[in-house]
Design an enzyme around this catalytic site. Structure first.
Site, PDB file in Angstrom:
ATOM      1  N   ARG A  19       2.381 -18.691  -0.020  1.00  0.00           N
ATOM      2  CA  ARG A  19       2.767 -17.877  -1.186  1.00  0.00           C
ATOM      3  C   ARG A  19       1.969 -18.242  -2.423  1.00  0.00           C
ATOM      4  O   ARG A  19       1.965 -17.497  -3.405  1.00  0.00           O
ATOM      5  CB  ARG A  19       4.270 -18.024  -1.454  1.00  0.00           C
ATOM      6  CG  ARG A  19       4.780 -17.083  -2.551  1.00  0.00           C
ATOM      7  CD  ARG A  19       6.301 -17.092  -2.673  1.00  0.00           C
ATOM      8  NE  ARG A  19       6.828 -18.408  -2.979  1.00  0.00           N
ATOM      9  CZ  ARG A  19       6.893 -18.942  -4.188  1.00  0.00           C
ATOM     10  NH1 ARG A  19       6.429 -18.279  -5.241  1.00  0.00           N
ATOM     11  NH2 ARG A  19       7.421 -20.136  -4.371  1.00  0.00           N
ATOM     12  N   TYR A  59      -4.357   7.882  -6.370  1.00  0.00           N
ATOM     13  CA  TYR A  59      -3.647   7.781  -5.101  1.00  0.00           C
ATOM     14  C   TYR A  59      -2.159   8.026  -5.360  1.00  0.00           C
ATOM     15  O   TYR A  59      -1.592   7.502  -6.329  1.00  0.00           O
ATOM     16  CB  TYR A  59      -3.893   6.398  -4.505  1.00  0.00           C
ATOM     17  CG  TYR A  59      -2.934   5.995  -3.413  1.00  0.00           C
ATOM     18  CD1 TYR A  59      -2.781   6.771  -2.264  1.00  0.00           C
ATOM     19  CD2 TYR A  59      -2.175   4.841  -3.536  1.00  0.00           C
ATOM     20  CE1 TYR A  59      -1.897   6.403  -1.269  1.00  0.00           C
ATOM     21  CE2 TYR A  59      -1.292   4.458  -2.540  1.00  0.00           C
ATOM     22  CZ  TYR A  59      -1.149   5.247  -1.415  1.00  0.00           C
ATOM     23  OH  TYR A  59      -0.267   4.882  -0.435  1.00  0.00           O
ATOM     24  N   LYS A  91      -7.942   0.007   4.440  1.00  0.00           N
ATOM     25  CA  LYS A  91      -8.890   1.082   4.715  1.00  0.00           C
ATOM     26  C   LYS A  91     -10.235   0.523   5.188  1.00  0.00           C
ATOM     27  O   LYS A  91     -10.328  -0.028   6.273  1.00  0.00           O
ATOM     28  CB  LYS A  91      -9.036   1.954   3.469  1.00  0.00           C
ATOM     29  CG  LYS A  91      -7.902   2.962   3.257  1.00  0.00           C
ATOM     30  CD  LYS A  91      -6.545   2.358   3.063  1.00  0.00           C
ATOM     31  CE  LYS A  91      -5.481   3.401   2.735  1.00  0.00           C
ATOM     32  NZ  LYS A  91      -4.219   2.767   2.324  1.00  0.00           N
TER      33      LYS A  91
END
Length: 379
Positions: free
Chosen positions: A48, A102, A199
């Protein structure tokens, strides 16, 4: 360690990983541990905290590809976007975003910004002057996305960066559609570059991740918020992302070629309406795209189907319907039903996201095969 200036394809193979090679291997090992010894001068490592070896290796590779000093890998593109924004903005601040975004980003702004007392303005990014007109005393940053999702609009990166510098504002760009292969906004004056690594960086439609790359100082600022928000990526996925990055240049070059060939074909077919692709000479901002996208115009294009777009997509045999993009296989989607489904009908209309618009992500198949598939689906 890479010495001297090297090509992007060499960076994609070697950058970021050398510190973590072990036992004579040429591939970064997977370090799956979530618990590390903290004595002996070692840093306090924890997943984390975004500082375990596989996270650092892949973040270093993307930073190198974007000519950035440092970066952070996240569990998703939206984790990268919102963590970055909340690290830079506070109650009472104002930010400027281009209108063509987006859909997930647009929805997040509408849902989250008012809750934290952060004001924002959406402007038409086609004219950089619109950003300057929207600046207020409390404005802190300008956020752009170019090429935009899904209508491939081009924003002049240099012009926006110059406006921001004059007014002492930070600049942030979503560079997902272009990829680090085709466009490097830091070289054009942008402060922070974001990616949905799901992507083109992942490139195989099987990973979910995000990136923010920038200077060392801004990276530390983003990290301070990232540790609190907790959008970290596990070691196994980070290792897979690094492996995928080694072929990003080869993949994207082929996708660039395919997209341009398909866009040129679509312009000749009277069953197709408007075609959106910055590589076409009649694109409104083709000249700007050519100057700021030296690696190519990208693998994304969108177009209007004059008939029923849903019937057309259902008839495709090779190109698959899917909501994501950037993979080695060609995929197609209706933005009104997927990426922009949470955007209001009025806003979709304003940004050209019609029911007849389809977005094509070209893969690495033979362009002729993809064109023939489109032809038979239109027949």
């Amino acid at each position: 360690m890479i010495h001297g200036k090297t090509s992007k394809i060499t960076q994609s193979v070697h950058a970021g990983s050398h510190e973590y090679l072990a036992h004579g291997g040429v591939v970064t090992p997977i370090f799956p541990s979530s618990a590390y010894d903290y004595e002996g001068g070692r840093p306090l490592q924890y997943p984390r905290y975004f500082n375990i070896p596989n996270q650092l290796a892949v973040a270093g590779k993307v930073a190198a590809l974007e000519n950035a000093e440092a970066g952070v890998v996240f569990s998703s593109g939206m984790a990268a976007i919102l963590t970055t924004l909340f690290s830079l903005l506070k109650n009472g601040d104002h930010a400027i975003f281009q209108r063509d975004l987006y859909g997930g980003t647009h929805h997040a702004l509408a849902q989250e910004m008012p809750r934290f007392g952060i004001a924002y303005t959406l402007v038409d990014g086609a004219d950089p002057a619109n950003f300057e007109k929207a600046i207020r005393p409390e404005t802190r940053l300008i956020y752009i996305e170019t090429p935009s999702n899904p209508t491939l609009k081009i924003t002049d990166i240099r012009a926006v960066a110059a406006i921001a510098r004059r007014h002492g504002l930070l600049t942030v760009i979503d560079n997902t559609f272009a990829s680090p292969v085709n466009q490097n906004p830091i070289d054009l004056g942008i402060d922070i570059v974001l990616h949905s690594g799901t992507k083109y960086i992942g490139g195989h439609s099987d990973l979910c991740c995000g990136f923010a790359v920038t200077t060392q100082d801004l990276t530390q600022r983003i990290l301070a918020s990232a540790i609190n928000h907790g959008g970290s990526l596990d070691a196994h996925t980070a290792w897979l992302v690094e492996r995928s990055l080694k072929t990003i240049v080869l993949r994207v070059r082929q996708q660039n070629e395919n997209a341009l060939a398909i866009a040129r074909y679509l312009k000749t077919d009277n069953r197709i309406g408007q075609v959106y692709y910055p590589g076409l000479e009649d694109h409104p901002n083709h000249t700007v795209a050519r100057t700021q996208m030296p690696g190519g115009f990208g693998g994304m294009l969108s177009f209007e189907v004059k008939g029923d777009a849903q019937v057309f997509m259902a008839k495709l045999a090779l190109i698959q319907r899917a909501a994501s993009l950037g993979g080695v296989e060609s995929t197609i989607t209706s933005p009104a039903r997927t990426s922009h489904v949470k955007v209001s009908a009025e806003e979709r209309k304003a940004t050209g996201v019609t029911d007849g618009l389809v977005r094509l992500s070209t893969g690495i198949e033979e362009a002729e095969d993809l064109i023939n598939d489109i032809k038979q689906a239109l027949a």
